[in-house]
Design a protein around this motif. Structure first.
Motif, PDB file in Angstrom:
ATOM      1  N   GLY A 141       0.890  -1.228   0.153  1.00  9.97           N
ATOM      2  CA  GLY A 141       0.076  -0.023   0.032  1.00  9.97           C
ATOM      3  C   GLY A 141       0.780   1.234  -0.124  1.00  9.97           C
ATOM      4  N   PHE A 142       0.182   2.325  -0.144  1.00 12.41           N
ATOM      5  CA  PHE A 142       0.858   3.708  -0.326  1.00 12.41           C
ATOM      6  C   PHE A 142       1.283   4.229   1.021  1.00 12.41           C
ATOM      7  CE2 PHE A 142       0.302   2.544  -4.459  1.00 12.41           C
ATOM      8  CZ  PHE A 142      -0.213   3.473  -5.037  1.00 12.41           C
ATOM      9  N   GLY A 143       2.088   5.030   1.273  1.00 10.68           N
ATOM     10  CA  GLY A 143       2.454   5.689   2.529  1.00 10.68           C
ATOM     11  C   GLY A 143       3.892   5.742   2.922  1.00 10.68           C
ATOM     12  N   THR A 144       4.242   6.508   3.791  1.00 11.32           N
ATOM     13  CA  THR A 144       5.669   6.655   4.128  1.00 11.32           C
ATOM     14  C   THR A 144       6.268   5.675   4.952  1.00 11.32           C
ATOM     15  OG1 THR A 144       5.256   9.026   4.764  1.00 11.32           O
ATOM     16  CG2 THR A 144       7.371   8.021   5.673  1.00 11.32           C
ATOM     17  N   VAL A 145       5.597   4.713   5.735  1.00 10.72           N
ATOM     18  CA  VAL A 145       6.146   3.528   6.393  1.00 10.72           C
ATOM     19  C   VAL A 145       6.046   2.425   5.178  1.00 10.72           C
ATOM     20  CG1 VAL A 145       5.569   1.800   8.003  1.00 10.72           C
ATOM     21  CG2 VAL A 145       5.169   4.283   8.519  1.00 10.72           C
ATOM     22  N   GLU A 146       5.162   2.287   4.346  1.00  8.97           N
ATOM     23  CA  GLU A 146       5.417   1.082   3.230  1.00  8.97           C
ATOM     24  C   GLU A 146       6.301   1.533   2.517  1.00  8.97           C
ATOM     25  OE1 GLU A 146       2.664   3.094   4.410  1.00  8.97           O
ATOM     26  OE2 GLU A 146       1.166   1.223   4.904  1.00  8.97           O
ATOM     27  N   VAL A 147       6.559   2.467   2.138  1.00 10.98           N
ATOM     28  CA  VAL A 147       7.748   2.887   1.252  1.00 10.98           C
ATOM     29  C   VAL A 147       9.061   2.787   1.824  1.00 10.98           C
ATOM     30  CG1 VAL A 147       9.151   4.722   0.144  1.00 10.98           C
ATOM     31  CG2 VAL A 147       6.813   4.619  -0.222  1.00 10.98           C
ATOM     32  N   ALA A 148       9.255   2.745   3.280  1.00  5.89           N
ATOM     33  CA  ALA A 148      10.216   2.524   4.128  1.00  5.89           C
ATOM     34  C   ALA A 148      10.663   0.979   4.000  1.00  5.89           C
ATOM     35  CB  ALA A 148      10.248   3.139   5.413  1.00  5.89           C
ATOM     36  N   VAL A 149       9.683   0.292   4.297  1.00  9.75           N
ATOM     37  CA  VAL A 149       9.574  -1.193   4.523  1.00  9.75           C
ATOM     38  C   VAL A 149      10.265  -1.774   3.103  1.00  9.75           C
ATOM     39  CG1 VAL A 149       8.500  -3.334   4.855  1.00  9.75           C
ATOM     40  CG2 VAL A 149       8.259  -1.313   6.377  1.00  9.75           C
ATOM     41  N   ALA A 150       9.567  -1.265   2.074  1.00  5.29           N
ATOM     42  CA  ALA A 150       9.743  -1.630   0.746  1.00  5.29           C
ATOM     43  C   ALA A 150      11.226  -1.593   0.327  1.00  5.29           C
ATOM     44  CB  ALA A 150       8.905  -1.175  -0.151  1.00  5.29           C
ATOM     45  N   VAL A 151      11.752  -0.139   0.654  1.00  2.00           N
ATOM     46  CA  VAL A 151      13.133  -0.018   0.247  1.00  2.00           C
ATOM     47  C   VAL A 151      14.234  -0.696   1.188  1.00  2.00           C
ATOM     48  CG1 VAL A 151      14.804   1.964   0.412  1.00  2.00           C
ATOM     49  CG2 VAL A 151      12.508   2.238  -0.677  1.00  2.00           C
ATOM     50  N   GLY A 152      13.686  -0.985   2.477  1.00  2.00           N
ATOM     51  CA  GLY A 152      14.527  -1.638   3.333  1.00  2.00           C
ATOM     52  C   GLY A 152      14.618  -3.161   3.103  1.00  2.00           C
ATOM     53  N   VAL A 153      13.743  -3.721   2.622  1.00  2.00           N
ATOM     54  CA  VAL A 153      13.865  -5.279   2.232  1.00  2.00           C
ATOM     55  C   VAL A 153      14.800  -5.358   0.858  1.00  2.00           C
ATOM     56  CG1 VAL A 153      12.625  -7.235   1.118  1.00  2.00           C
ATOM     57  CG2 VAL A 153      11.497  -5.733   2.963  1.00  2.00           C
ATOM     58  N   THR A 154      14.739  -4.344  -0.019  1.00  2.00           N
ATOM     59  CA  THR A 154      15.873  -4.282  -0.915  1.00  2.00           C
ATOM     60  C   THR A 154      17.179  -4.259  -0.698  1.00  2.00           C
ATOM     61  OG1 THR A 154      16.089  -1.904  -1.616  1.00  2.00           O
ATOM     62  CG2 THR A 154      14.016  -3.271  -2.658  1.00  2.00           C
ATOM     63  N   SER A 155      17.631  -3.765   0.407  1.00  2.00           N
ATOM     64  CA  SER A 155      18.968  -3.641   0.864  1.00  2.00           C
ATOM     65  C   SER A 155      19.450  -4.961   1.870  1.00  2.00           C
ATOM     66  CB  SER A 155      19.289  -2.223   1.691  1.00  2.00           C
ATOM     67  OG  SER A 155      18.312  -2.257   2.797  1.00  2.00           O
ATOM     68  N   VAL A 156      18.536  -5.767   2.300  1.00  2.00           N
ATOM     69  CA  VAL A 156      18.700  -6.989   3.050  1.00  2.00           C
ATOM     70  C   VAL A 156      19.815  -7.804   2.639  1.00  2.00           C
ATOM     71  CG1 VAL A 156      17.895  -9.106   4.050  1.00  2.00           C
ATOM     72  CG2 VAL A 156      16.519  -6.852   4.087  1.00  2.00           C
ATOM     73  N   ALA A 157      19.683  -7.890   1.235  1.00  2.00           N
ATOM     74  CA  ALA A 157      20.847  -9.121   0.781  1.00  2.00           C
ATOM     75  C   ALA A 157      22.331  -8.578   0.977  1.00  2.00           C
ATOM     76  CB  ALA A 157      20.613  -9.313  -0.634  1.00  2.00           C
TER      77      ALA A 157
END
Length: 316
Positions: A176-192
């Motif tokens: 979904g849209f929102g600041t927290v959702e964007v932060a979680v989505a971007v954070g997952v991409t840097s897990v690796a």
């Protein structure tokens, strides 16, 4: 004459005359043979370090101002970022409005200052998600080894195989849209990347003598992991978190530019750039000044990260 000369050069035990003792410097109070450190030597070295690197000093000052704007925006502006004056629409930058006004008469400088809070909040949350989740994956993979290591590393390979922006778009669409959702989505991409760095450091620390001694003494595996392995493997991961900060700011702003961030009229740096692109002919400052603020913050964060990375590499 011979006796007098002998008396002047040597004492009764051959230790020298009182004149020689007076001429000889007194031993310092502390380590013998070493003068005590000057009380201001560290301060002088720090001043010399910063003066020799004006770019780093300017970057640190800029990041400090951005953090101040994010934490205490009212110290930098007293205007309401959401209140507009119809008679002041699209005013160019001037004394009353340093960044000009937008199409609704709102002060753009106030919107940029207040928008730093949302942007940096999302950035900090994204870095925290990547740091915690990636470190946990890398810690378990590097310490357990075997099948657990192979399975967890294949998961990171899948994350690395997908472009970061595409993966974050897919995740934010699902969340979904929102600041927290964007932060979680971007954070997952840097897990690796966090996981791979942590795994490498854990494998190095796990072969050290003190970790092997702790295992041989019968300490439980999770106690060895938390007390000995994690504290000694965390430094490179924290340095990478600083290195990743600038890229995360840019990625969060990109998603905000595409409309996935905070809902209008809440200001975010990416959404400010996006909202001003329809008025470039009448108000170039609507896109240019928020964009320059974003670019300067990313460049300053990268400059500080390079300095931290260099210090970490030089530290034995």
């Amino acid at each position: 004459m011979t006796d007098l000369t002998t008396d002047r050069t040597t004492g009764p035990a051959g230790t020298g005359t009182p004149d020689d003792a007076a001429a000889r410097p007194a031993a310092p109070h502390g380590a013998p043979g070493q003068p005590p450190p000057a009380p201001r030597s560290r301060a002088r070295r720090a001043v010399a370090f910063w003066l020799a690197r004006p770019g780093l000093l300017l970057s640190a000052a800029l990041i400090a101002v951005v953090l101040l704007a994010a934490l205490f925006p009212t110290l930098l502006t007293g205007r309401d970022p959401l209140a507009g004056v119809p008679g002041e629409r699209l005013l160019p930058p001037g004394a009353d409005h340093p960044f000009g006004t937008d199409q609704l008469g709102r002060d753009l400088y106030a919107r940029v200052v207040h928008g730093s809070a949302l942007t940096l909040r999302a950035t900090g949350l994204a870095v925290a998600v990547g740091l915690v989740a990636g470190s946990l994956v890398g810690l378990l993979a590097g310490y357990l080894g075997g099948r657990a290591d192979a399975a967890l590393m294949r998961l990171t390979d899948v994350l690395l195989a997908v472009p970061g922006l595409l993966l974050s778009l897919a995740l934010v669409t699902a969340l979904g849209f929102g600041t927290v959702e964007v932060a979680v989505a971007v954070g997952v991409t840097s897990v690796a990347m966090f996981a791979r760095i942590m795994r490498t450091e854990v494998q190095r620390v796990a072969r050290t003598p003190y970790v092997e001694a702790a295992r041989a003494s019968g300490v439980r595996w999770y106690a060895v992991l938390l007390r000995h392995v994690l504290p000694n493997a965390a430094a490179p991961v924290l340095v990478y978190a600083a290195v990743d900060f600038g890229a995360v700011v840019l990625q969060v702003s990109s998603l905000s530019f595409l409309g996935y961030g905070a809902r209008p009229p809440q200001p975010e740096w990416g959404s400010l750039v996006a909202s001003g692109r329809d008025y470039l002919a009448a108000g170039w400052w609507l896109t240019t000044l928020p964009g320059l603020t974003l670019a300067a913050t990313v460049l300053a964060a990268n400059r500080i990260a390079r300095a931290l990375d260099g210090e970490a590499r030089e530290t034995p």
